[in-house]
Design a protein around this motif. Structure first.
Motif, PDB file in Angstrom:
ATOM      1  N   ALA A  63       0.831  -1.205   0.000  1.00 24.74           N
ATOM      2  CA  ALA A  63       0.000   0.000   0.000  1.00 24.74           C
ATOM      3  C   ALA A  63       0.863   1.252   0.000  1.00 24.74           C
ATOM      4  O   ALA A  63       1.966   1.262   0.543  1.00 24.74           O
ATOM      5  N   LYS A  64       0.351   2.292  -0.651  1.00 24.78           N
ATOM      6  CA  LYS A  64       1.088   3.561  -0.674  1.00 24.78           C
ATOM      7  C   LYS A  64       0.950   4.252   0.672  1.00 24.78           C
ATOM      8  O   LYS A  64      -0.075   4.107   1.348  1.00 24.78           O
ATOM      9  N   THR A  65       1.959   5.031   1.045  1.00 24.03           N
ATOM     10  CA  THR A  65       1.891   5.773   2.302  1.00 24.03           C
ATOM     11  C   THR A  65       0.711   6.746   2.256  1.00 24.03           C
ATOM     12  O   THR A  65       0.476   7.380   1.229  1.00 24.03           O
ATOM     13  N   GLY A  66       0.008   6.823   3.353  1.00 23.70           N
ATOM     14  CA  GLY A  66      -1.103   7.761   3.429  1.00 23.70           C
ATOM     15  C   GLY A  66      -2.402   7.200   2.885  1.00 23.70           C
ATOM     16  O   GLY A  66      -3.452   7.794   3.053  1.00 23.70           O
ATOM     17  N   GLU A  67      -2.326   6.034   2.242  1.00 23.24           N
ATOM     18  CA  GLU A  67      -3.545   5.421   1.719  1.00 23.24           C
ATOM     19  C   GLU A  67      -4.351   4.853   2.873  1.00 23.24           C
ATOM     20  O   GLU A  67      -3.804   4.251   3.791  1.00 23.24           O
ATOM     21  N   ARG A  68      -5.665   5.039   2.809  1.00 23.26           N
ATOM     22  CA  ARG A  68      -6.513   4.538   3.896  1.00 23.26           C
ATOM     23  C   ARG A  68      -6.848   3.076   3.667  1.00 23.26           C
ATOM     24  O   ARG A  68      -6.959   2.634   2.526  1.00 23.26           O
ATOM     25  N   LEU A  69      -7.030   2.356   4.777  1.00 23.44           N
ATOM     26  CA  LEU A  69      -7.402   0.958   4.698  1.00 23.44           C
ATOM     27  C   LEU A  69      -8.868   0.870   4.254  1.00 23.44           C
ATOM     28  O   LEU A  69      -9.716   1.581   4.772  1.00 23.44           O
ATOM     29  N   ALA A  70      -9.114   0.026   3.256  1.00 25.70           N
ATOM     30  CA  ALA A  70     -10.499  -0.132   2.809  1.00 25.70           C
ATOM     31  C   ALA A  70     -11.313  -0.836   3.886  1.00 25.70           C
ATOM     32  O   ALA A  70     -10.824  -1.757   4.520  1.00 25.70           O
ATOM     33  N   ALA A  71     -12.536  -0.364   4.091  1.00 30.48           N
ATOM     34  CA  ALA A  71     -13.402  -1.025   5.060  1.00 30.48           C
ATOM     35  C   ALA A  71     -14.720  -1.334   4.377  1.00 30.48           C
ATOM     36  O   ALA A  71     -15.096  -0.659   3.415  1.00 30.48           O
ATOM     37  N   ILE A  72     -15.393  -2.362   4.866  1.00 24.49           N
ATOM     38  CA  ILE A  72     -16.711  -2.645   4.315  1.00 24.49           C
ATOM     39  C   ILE A  72     -17.678  -1.651   4.937  1.00 24.49           C
ATOM     40  O   ILE A  72     -17.722  -1.537   6.164  1.00 24.49           O
ATOM     41  N   PRO A  73     -18.410  -0.895   4.116  1.00 20.10           N
ATOM     42  CA  PRO A  73     -19.301   0.118   4.706  1.00 20.10           C
ATOM     43  C   PRO A  73     -20.397  -0.545   5.535  1.00 20.10           C
ATOM     44  O   PRO A  73     -20.806  -1.675   5.261  1.00 20.10           O
ATOM     45  N   GLY A  74     -20.828   0.196   6.542  1.00 19.99           N
ATOM     46  CA  GLY A  74     -21.937  -0.307   7.356  1.00 19.99           C
ATOM     47  C   GLY A  74     -21.490  -1.362   8.344  1.00 19.99           C
ATOM     48  O   GLY A  74     -20.300  -1.603   8.548  1.00 19.99           O
ATOM     49  N   MET A  75     -22.474  -1.947   8.991  1.00 25.10           N
ATOM     50  CA  MET A  75     -22.214  -2.940  10.036  1.00 25.10           C
ATOM     51  C   MET A  75     -22.959  -4.216   9.699  1.00 25.10           C
ATOM     52  O   MET A  75     -23.892  -4.197   8.895  1.00 25.10           O
ATOM     53  N   VAL A  76     -22.548  -5.308  10.351  1.00 23.25           N
ATOM     54  CA  VAL A  76     -23.337  -6.533  10.222  1.00 23.25           C
ATOM     55  C   VAL A  76     -24.717  -6.218  10.803  1.00 23.25           C
ATOM     56  O   VAL A  76     -24.801  -5.727  11.925  1.00 23.25           O
ATOM     57  N   PRO A  77     -25.793  -6.448  10.038  1.00 22.39           N
ATOM     58  CA  PRO A  77     -27.120  -6.075  10.555  1.00 22.39           C
ATOM     59  C   PRO A  77     -27.483  -6.858  11.801  1.00 22.39           C
ATOM     60  O   PRO A  77     -26.975  -7.957  12.036  1.00 22.39           O
ATOM     61  N   HIS A  78     -28.355  -6.245  12.607  1.00 25.67           N
ATOM     62  CA  HIS A  78     -28.865  -6.921  13.786  1.00 25.67           C
ATOM     63  C   HIS A  78     -29.660  -8.146  13.338  1.00 25.67           C
ATOM     64  O   HIS A  78     -30.392  -8.092  12.350  1.00 25.67           O
ATOM     65  N   PRO A  79     -29.527  -9.246  14.039  1.00 26.63           N
ATOM     66  CA  PRO A  79     -30.199 -10.472  13.588  1.00 26.63           C
ATOM     67  C   PRO A  79     -31.719 -10.335  13.454  1.00 26.63           C
ATOM     68  O   PRO A  79     -32.330 -11.055  12.687  1.00 26.63           O
ATOM     69  N   PHE A  80     -32.313  -9.399  14.200  1.00 24.06           N
ATOM     70  CA  PHE A  80     -33.763  -9.229  14.059  1.00 24.06           C
ATOM     71  C   PHE A  80     -34.110  -8.418  12.814  1.00 24.06           C
ATOM     72  O   PHE A  80     -35.241  -8.428  12.363  1.00 24.06           O
ATOM     73  N   ALA A  81     -33.144  -7.654  12.321  1.00 20.34           N
ATOM     74  CA  ALA A  81     -33.414  -6.795  11.172  1.00 20.34           C
ATOM     75  C   ALA A  81     -32.667  -7.321   9.957  1.00 20.34           C
ATOM     76  O   ALA A  81     -31.861  -6.634   9.350  1.00 20.34           O
ATOM     77  N   ARG A  82     -32.929  -8.549   9.637  1.00 20.58           N
ATOM     78  CA  ARG A  82     -32.262  -9.159   8.502  1.00 20.58           C
ATOM     79  C   ARG A  82     -32.780  -8.526   7.221  1.00 20.58           C
ATOM     80  O   ARG A  82     -33.977  -8.498   6.968  1.00 20.58           O
ATOM     81  N   PRO A  83     -31.873  -7.995   6.374  1.00 23.59           N
ATOM     82  CA  PRO A  83     -32.335  -7.330   5.150  1.00 23.59           C
ATOM     83  C   PRO A  83     -33.055  -8.319   4.229  1.00 23.59           C
ATOM     84  O   PRO A  83     -32.711  -9.498   4.200  1.00 23.59           O
ATOM     85  N   ALA A  84     -34.037  -7.803   3.490  1.00 25.41           N
ATOM     86  CA  ALA A  84     -34.770  -8.645   2.545  1.00 25.41           C
ATOM     87  C   ALA A  84     -33.879  -8.968   1.355  1.00 25.41           C
ATOM     88  O   ALA A  84     -32.891  -8.279   1.089  1.00 25.41           O
ATOM     89  N   GLY A  85     -34.209 -10.014   0.646  1.00 30.40           N
ATOM     90  CA  GLY A  85     -33.429 -10.414  -0.521  1.00 30.40           C
ATOM     91  C   GLY A  85     -32.077 -10.934  -0.100  1.00 30.40           C
ATOM     92  O   GLY A  85     -31.968 -11.684   0.851  1.00 30.40           O
ATOM     93  N   CYS A  86     -31.007 -10.510  -0.813  1.00 28.42           N
ATOM     94  CA  CYS A  86     -29.660 -10.881  -0.409  1.00 28.42           C
ATOM     95  C   CYS A  86     -29.307 -10.099   0.854  1.00 28.42           C
ATOM     96  O   CYS A  86     -29.383  -8.868   0.858  1.00 28.42           O
ATOM     97  N   ALA A  87     -28.941 -10.800   1.927  1.00 27.45           N
ATOM     98  CA  ALA A  87     -28.726 -10.133   3.216  1.00 27.45           C
ATOM     99  C   ALA A  87     -27.557  -9.155   3.171  1.00 27.45           C
ATOM    100  O   ALA A  87     -27.445  -8.268   4.012  1.00 27.45           O
ATOM    101  N   PHE A  88     -26.684  -9.303   2.175  1.00 27.30           N
ATOM    102  CA  PHE A  88     -25.502  -8.435   2.117  1.00 27.30           C
ATOM    103  C   PHE A  88     -25.768  -7.170   1.307  1.00 27.30           C
ATOM    104  O   PHE A  88     -24.934  -6.264   1.289  1.00 27.30           O
ATOM    105  N   HIS A  89     -26.937  -7.034   0.662  1.00 22.06           N
ATOM    106  CA  HIS A  89     -27.109  -5.954  -0.316  1.00 22.06           C
ATOM    107  C   HIS A  89     -26.896  -4.544   0.231  1.00 22.06           C
ATOM    108  O   HIS A  89     -26.360  -3.703  -0.476  1.00 22.06           O
TER     109      HIS A  89
END
Lengths: 346, 331
Positions: free
Chosen positions: A279-305
């Motif tokens: 990685a180049k100096t000063g480059e930020r580490l990529a992160a997956i946006p958002g959080m793992v959803p709460h198990p009660f609020a499972r997203p419809a369709g593909c859970a990762f969408h």
């Protein structure tokens, strides 16, 4: 015990659509909800996923150690100890039944994340190790002890005879985990389930434990199911990888394919989030946006969408993805993928 | 380990000296002494008080002397000659009174302790393993009723039932014909036929408390990974539970033994009075009311000695049970 003919003689464990739900006062938590994967004999499968993806719950389901209020509500866990193709569906057995106990311990061993918590505070290493020896061999007290000390020696514990009579709290973290491994291995299991065995240890100790597991595997030919969230560990020990997200296996592939040609956007995102030495100096580490959803609020369709960088509106949130066989031995649950044969024909 | 025991025993000496001084002076704190109490009760019943007789009594018992001297007479008698002094109230040596009652108290207390353990132990474990089951709720309900009901009330109810249903008088530990008889199998059998009422009465509250303690201890231990690890080695659920969490759950249980010893003597006084049991509780109360200072003082000394011994025993048991404590002790 029902015997089911197996299709693949090289498969030791075949898990299909396994579901463990927790029936809490607040509602039903679908911790594992349709997980499928195979483990070939003598190989190492790494189960990867973020916290809360259901990795440990799945391991417990395979062991028959699901804790209330959890229950295995569906799917099958086909255990085929011999190559004659006969299998037992562990999911249909009661966790405390005699049949399950004949498998748990002598056939399938398990090591846990926190070796300190997995050792009784008031019993010696030897007392606990002896149970494991006797679950496999009905031997005299003296021979149990000898075999136990031998097991400690084999996992590289110095002065095994003295350690045999010591308590867990008298050993260092790494030695404790070695003792746990010795306990699992003293019963000579065909499958070792390791639930994040190195997470609680420091990096040098971690490397030692991984090397030990690899050595023991090449020595005994045992199969390993290794649960981790550390992709570095996966690269080091895995033959194949199952990536879990919200209780499902979203991608299942051999280790090279998983790292170099992942099919599922979640696997891609996980790999991008790894810090790189290039990685180049000063480059930020990529992160997956958002959080793992709460198990009660499972997203419809593909859970990762909601977190997916390839999200296609109108498709991903409407349909649940099926497992798509993108290549032999490589499958992923993504609506954007096309099956291998169809893709070639087009 | 031996050094630890010796050190603990040596520590007991200054503690007991301190306790003896404090208890002796506290008993003397209320204004007056046994003779003034005696005089008051004689006046109340209209008897004439012979001042010269009081004077001789006072001199004989050394009641005029300064307190330090009185204390020294009392404590040196105990330590050097095993002489606890005379009871004013009974005009008998205190030690006779003490031993007579202590024997029966111990029998009663140990029987109730075993009763309590036999019942509370399995129920506590059951309630924890089958948490929130119907059985657990029933036991919890019964347990709380047992905790909330005063012992003397249960005693009165049982006496009533025993008298109306079985036609048996429930007071005391012996039938009249055995009261002063020497020990024999018949006397023992007679005691056993009567002892169950005080055992049940004294035991109910203890049982209820112990069920709750056992249940809570077990609930702390049951979710621990080492239980799963034991099952992962092929142990059955029941075996894994009795071998591991039950062992760990015993610790808080054992540390209670320390307080049970003195409770044997001072506890259940009201029950003992209601059931007219020949145990130590009522005698201690009587001695305190009459300012019978040697009797009361000796009782309190006994209580302190038992507390110290009880604590020592439970500490040793804990060290024996729990290697973590043992290591701390030796190291």
């Amino acid at each position: 015990m029902r015997q089911i003919p197996m299709r693949e003689p090289d498969t030791l464990l075949e898990v299909r659509d396994l579901a463990t739900h927790f029936f809490t006062d607040e509602g039903v938590v679908r911790a594992v909800d349709g997980a499928s994967f195979d483990i070939p004999r003598g190989k190492t499968l790494c189960i990867v996923g973020e916290s809360g993806s259901g990795k440990s719950v799945m391991a417990r389901a395979v062991m028959g150690l699901t804790r209330a209020p959890g229950r295995v509500v569906g799917g099958s866990v086909l255990w085929c100890p011999d190559q004659d193709g006969q299998a037992t569906d562990l999911a249909t057995l009661h966790g405390n039944s005699r049949a399950y106990r004949a498998i748990r311990g002598p056939e399938i061993g398990m090591i846990f994340q926190e070796p300190m918590a997995a050792l009784s505070p008031v019993h010696t290493i030897g007392t606990q190790l002896a149970e494991s020896v006797r679950s496999r061999h009905a031997v005299s007290k003296r021979e149990t002890r000898e075999r136990g000390i031998e097991a400690l020696a084999r996992v590289g514990i110095p002065e095994p005879a003295a350690r045999y009579d010591q308590y867990g709290f008298e050993l260092s973290g790494g030695m404790r985990q070695r003792a746990m491994i010795a306990m699992a291995l003293a019963a000579e299991p065909k499958l070792l389930i390791a639930d994040e065995p190195t997470t609680a240890l420091d990096v040098t100790t971690q490397a030692g434990i991984l090397d030990l597991i690899l050595d023991l595997q090449s020595e005994t030919g045992m199969t390993v199911m290794f649960i981790t969230h550390d992709l570095g560990v996966v690269a080091e020990i895995a033959d194949s990888v199952a990536v879990m997200y919200l209780g499902r296996v979203v991608e299942h592939a051999d280790v090279d394919t998983a790292f170099h040609a992942p099919a599922h956007p979640y696997t891609e995102a996980l790999l991008r989030a790894l810090p790189s030495i290039h990685a180049k100096t000063g480059e930020r580490l990529a992160a997956i946006p958002g959080m793992v959803p709460h198990p009660f609020a499972r997203p419809a369709g593909c859970a990762f969408h909601p977190r997916c960088h390839r999200f296609r509106p109108g498709l991903c949130e409407t349909r649940e993805p099926e497992n798509v066989p993108v290549a032999p031995g490589h499958g992923a649950r993504c609506l954007l993928l096309k099956p291998a044969r169809k893709a070639a024909a087009e | 380990m031996l050094r630890y025991i010796i050190r603990r025993v040596l520590w007991a000496i200054p503690i007991l000296i301190g306790v003896s001084i404090v208890s002796f002076f506290i008993i003397q704190l209320p204004p007056g002494n046994y003779l003034t109490a005696l005089m008051a009760s004689m006046r109340a019943t209209g008897e004439s008080v012979d001042m010269s007789q009081l004077q001789t009594l006072s001199e004989r018992y050394g009641l005029d002397e300064p307190m330090i001297v009185q204390y020294w007479k009392w404590i040196s008698g105990i330590v050097l000659r095993g002489d606890f002094g005379q009871s004013f109230l009974y005009t008998r040596p205190v030690s006779d009174l003490l031993w007579e009652r202590l024997g029966l108290t111990f029998i009663l207390a140990f029987t109730s302790m075993i009763f309590v353990w036999l019942i509370a132990f399995p129920i506590g474990v059951y309630s924890a393993v089958r948490k929130y089951s119907i059985g657990d709720y029933v036991m919890t309900f019964v347990g709380f009723i047992g905790l909330a009901t005063p012992n003397f009330l249960i005693a009165l109810i049982l006496m009533y039932v025993s008298f109306t249903v079985f036609g048996q008088s429930a007071g005391g530990l012996f039938s009249p014909q055995y009261l002063d008889a020497p020990w024999s199998w018949a006397k023992f059998a007679d005691m056993m036929s009567k002892i169950w009422i005080p055992v049940v009465v004294i035991g109910t509250a203890g049982t209820a408390a112990l069920i709750r303690i056992m249940r809570a201890n077990m609930l702390d231990e049951l979710p621990k990974t080492y239980v799963d690890a034991a099952r992962a080695r092929g142990l059955s659920g029941a075996h894994a539970v009795t071998k591991y969490p039950l062992r760990v759950a015993l610790n808080p249980f054992v540390s209670r033994i320390g307080w049970e010893l003195p409770e044997l003597i001072s506890g259940a006084t009201i029950t003992a009075i209601v059931l007219s049991l020949p145990t130590t509780g009522p005698l201690l109360l009587e001695a305190l009311l009459a300012q019978d200072m040697y009797l009361a003082g000796s009782f309190i000394m006994m209580l302190s000695v038992l507390t110290v011994i009880g604590t020592l025993i439970s500490d040793l048991l804990l060290a024996w049970l729990d290697p973590r404590i043992r290591q701390g002790v030796v190291g």
